[in-house]
Design a protein around this motif. Sequence first.
Motif, PDB file in Angstrom:
ATOM      1  N   LEU A  76      51.864   5.669  70.693  1.00  9.52           N
ATOM      2  CA  LEU A  76      52.888   6.330  71.498  1.00  9.52           C
ATOM      3  C   LEU A  76      52.294   7.295  72.521  1.00  9.52           C
ATOM      4  O   LEU A  76      52.992   7.746  73.428  1.00  9.52           O
ATOM      5  N   LEU A  77      51.019   7.626  72.364  1.00 12.71           N
ATOM      6  CA  LEU A  77      50.373   8.606  73.238  1.00 12.71           C
ATOM      7  C   LEU A  77      49.764   7.917  74.457  1.00 12.71           C
ATOM      8  O   LEU A  77      49.402   6.742  74.412  1.00 12.71           O
ATOM      9  N   SER A  78      49.618   8.681  75.523  1.00 12.65           N
ATOM     10  CA  SER A  78      48.930   8.150  76.694  1.00 12.65           C
ATOM     11  C   SER A  78      47.458   7.935  76.337  1.00 12.65           C
ATOM     12  O   SER A  78      46.957   8.534  75.388  1.00 12.65           O
ATOM     13  N   PRO A  79      46.754   7.096  77.083  1.00 11.40           N
ATOM     14  CA  PRO A  79      45.345   6.842  76.755  1.00 11.40           C
ATOM     15  C   PRO A  79      44.486   8.111  76.686  1.00 11.40           C
ATOM     16  O   PRO A  79      43.666   8.250  75.782  1.00 11.40           O
ATOM     17  N   LYS A  80      44.695   9.036  77.609  1.00 12.10           N
ATOM     18  CA  LYS A  80      43.884  10.260  77.628  1.00 12.10           C
ATOM     19  C   LYS A  80      44.192  11.143  76.416  1.00 12.10           C
ATOM     20  O   LYS A  80      43.286  11.607  75.723  1.00 12.10           O
ATOM     21  N   ILE A  81      45.465  11.373  76.138  1.00 10.08           N
ATOM     22  CA  ILE A  81      45.865  12.194  74.992  1.00 10.08           C
ATOM     23  C   ILE A  81      45.463  11.483  73.691  1.00 10.08           C
ATOM     24  O   ILE A  81      45.017  12.116  72.738  1.00 10.08           O
ATOM     25  N   GLY A  82      45.609  10.164  73.667  1.00 10.00           N
ATOM     26  CA  GLY A  82      45.218   9.388  72.491  1.00 10.00           C
ATOM     27  C   GLY A  82      43.732   9.504  72.203  1.00 10.00           C
ATOM     28  O   GLY A  82      43.313   9.609  71.047  1.00 10.00           O
ATOM     29  N   HIS A  83      42.926   9.502  73.269  1.00  7.27           N
ATOM     30  CA  HIS A  83      41.472   9.650  73.102  1.00  7.27           C
ATOM     31  C   HIS A  83      41.143  11.028  72.532  1.00  7.27           C
ATOM     32  O   HIS A  83      40.298  11.149  71.628  1.00  7.27           O
ATOM     33  N   ILE A  84      41.806  12.039  73.020  1.00 12.01           N
ATOM     34  CA  ILE A  84      41.595  13.395  72.492  1.00 12.01           C
ATOM     35  C   ILE A  84      42.026  13.459  71.024  1.00 12.01           C
ATOM     36  O   ILE A  84      41.345  14.062  70.189  1.00 12.01           O
ATOM     37  N   ALA A  85      43.147  12.821  70.705  1.00  7.25           N
ATOM     38  CA  ALA A  85      43.609  12.784  69.312  1.00  7.25           C
ATOM     39  C   ALA A  85      42.592  12.068  68.422  1.00  7.25           C
ATOM     40  O   ALA A  85      42.343  12.497  67.288  1.00  7.25           O
ATOM     41  N   ASP A  86      41.992  10.991  68.926  1.00  8.27           N
ATOM     42  CA  ASP A  86      40.956  10.279  68.159  1.00  8.27           C
ATOM     43  C   ASP A  86      39.756  11.183  67.887  1.00  8.27           C
ATOM     44  O   ASP A  86      39.213  11.196  66.782  1.00  8.27           O
ATOM     45  N   ILE A  87      39.342  11.929  68.894  1.00  7.82           N
ATOM     46  CA  ILE A  87      38.204  12.839  68.738  1.00  7.82           C
ATOM     47  C   ILE A  87      38.530  13.904  67.698  1.00  7.82           C
ATOM     48  O   ILE A  87      37.723  14.192  66.801  1.00  7.82           O
ATOM     49  N   LEU A  88      39.730  14.495  67.807  1.00  5.03           N
ATOM     50  CA  LEU A  88      40.122  15.532  66.849  1.00  5.03           C
ATOM     51  C   LEU A  88      40.217  14.977  65.431  1.00  5.03           C
ATOM     52  O   LEU A  88      39.782  15.620  64.467  1.00  5.03           O
ATOM     53  N   ALA A  89      40.772  13.786  65.288  1.00  5.14           N
ATOM     54  CA  ALA A  89      40.897  13.173  63.965  1.00  5.14           C
ATOM     55  C   ALA A  89      39.522  12.870  63.374  1.00  5.14           C
ATOM     56  O   ALA A  89      39.268  13.130  62.188  1.00  5.14           O
ATOM     57  N   ALA A  90      38.617  12.333  64.186  1.00  2.00           N
ATOM     58  CA  ALA A  90      37.268  12.029  63.691  1.00  2.00           C
ATOM     59  C   ALA A  90      36.513  13.307  63.343  1.00  2.00           C
ATOM     60  O   ALA A  90      35.791  13.361  62.346  1.00  2.00           O
ATOM     61  N   GLY A  91      36.692  14.343  64.158  1.00  2.40           N
ATOM     62  CA  GLY A  91      36.046  15.622  63.858  1.00  2.40           C
ATOM     63  C   GLY A  91      36.579  16.231  62.571  1.00  2.40           C
ATOM     64  O   GLY A  91      35.808  16.733  61.737  1.00  2.40           O
ATOM     65  N   PHE A  92      37.901  16.179  62.388  1.00  2.53           N
ATOM     66  CA  PHE A  92      38.507  16.685  61.160  1.00  2.53           C
ATOM     67  C   PHE A  92      38.012  15.889  59.949  1.00  2.53           C
ATOM     68  O   PHE A  92      37.684  16.477  58.914  1.00  2.53           O
ATOM     69  N   ALA A  93      37.951  14.577  60.090  1.00  2.00           N
ATOM     70  CA  ALA A  93      37.461  13.734  58.995  1.00  2.00           C
ATOM     71  C   ALA A  93      36.001  14.050  58.673  1.00  2.00           C
ATOM     72  O   ALA A  93      35.607  14.041  57.497  1.00  2.00           O
ATOM     73  N   THR A  94      35.206  14.347  59.689  1.00  2.00           N
ATOM     74  CA  THR A  94      33.800  14.709  59.458  1.00  2.00           C
ATOM     75  C   THR A  94      33.712  15.975  58.619  1.00  2.00           C
ATOM     76  O   THR A  94      32.948  16.037  57.647  1.00  2.00           O
ATOM     77  N   VAL A  95      34.495  16.978  58.993  1.00  2.00           N
ATOM     78  CA  VAL A  95      34.485  18.246  58.255  1.00  2.00           C
ATOM     79  C   VAL A  95      34.961  18.032  56.816  1.00  2.00           C
ATOM     80  O   VAL A  95      34.343  18.519  55.859  1.00  2.00           O
ATOM     81  N   MET A  96      36.048  17.301  56.649  1.00  2.00           N
ATOM     82  CA  MET A  96      36.590  17.070  55.308  1.00  2.00           C
ATOM     83  C   MET A  96      35.613  16.278  54.440  1.00  2.00           C
ATOM     84  O   MET A  96      35.406  16.600  53.269  1.00  2.00           O
TER      85      MET A  96
END
Length: 169
Positions: A76-96
């Motif tokens: 549902l997100l635009s490509p740019k916002i979706g890419h940022i969401a992917d980065i944040l999700a991967a970063g959060f998963a790395t920390v967890m």
Amino acid sequence: MLLSRHIFNFCGALAALSLMGIAVLILSQIGLRLMGSQIPSADDFAAWALSASIFLALPATLIHGDHIRVTSLRQLLSPKIGHIADILAAGFATVMMGWVAWAIFGYVSESWTYNELSQGVVAVPLWIPQSAMVLGSALFTVAFAERTVRLILGRPVEIQKPDALLGGE
């Protein structure tokens, strides 16, 4: 990053060997029971092999894109916002996963420190089978960190499968 991908794939192969070990163990146990015998602590060894197969497979499945993901919101997100969401999700998963790997390491180091042994017929120091959990979770953390870096750099995050393997022409 190429070396890490070979290490992740090697761990995936170890996970497959663990599953094969379970199959051999079960078939051997069936055969021996038919002859009135059994393998001591077979259930313990099967459980440890299952745990090893799960944890060791985590990094390889991530780099091949085989983990289950919920992408409904992402679509549902635009490509740019979706890419940022992917980065944040991967970063959060790395920390967890870093936290999980640290906790598992602490658990296994306690088994080492107190020389805990399995309670089955065959007494095995528990840190030995538990080590696969440490290795798998630590490499899963590295795989997520690598994924985060690849997303930031705009590089492919998953190993692409050839079309022939996917049923393409």
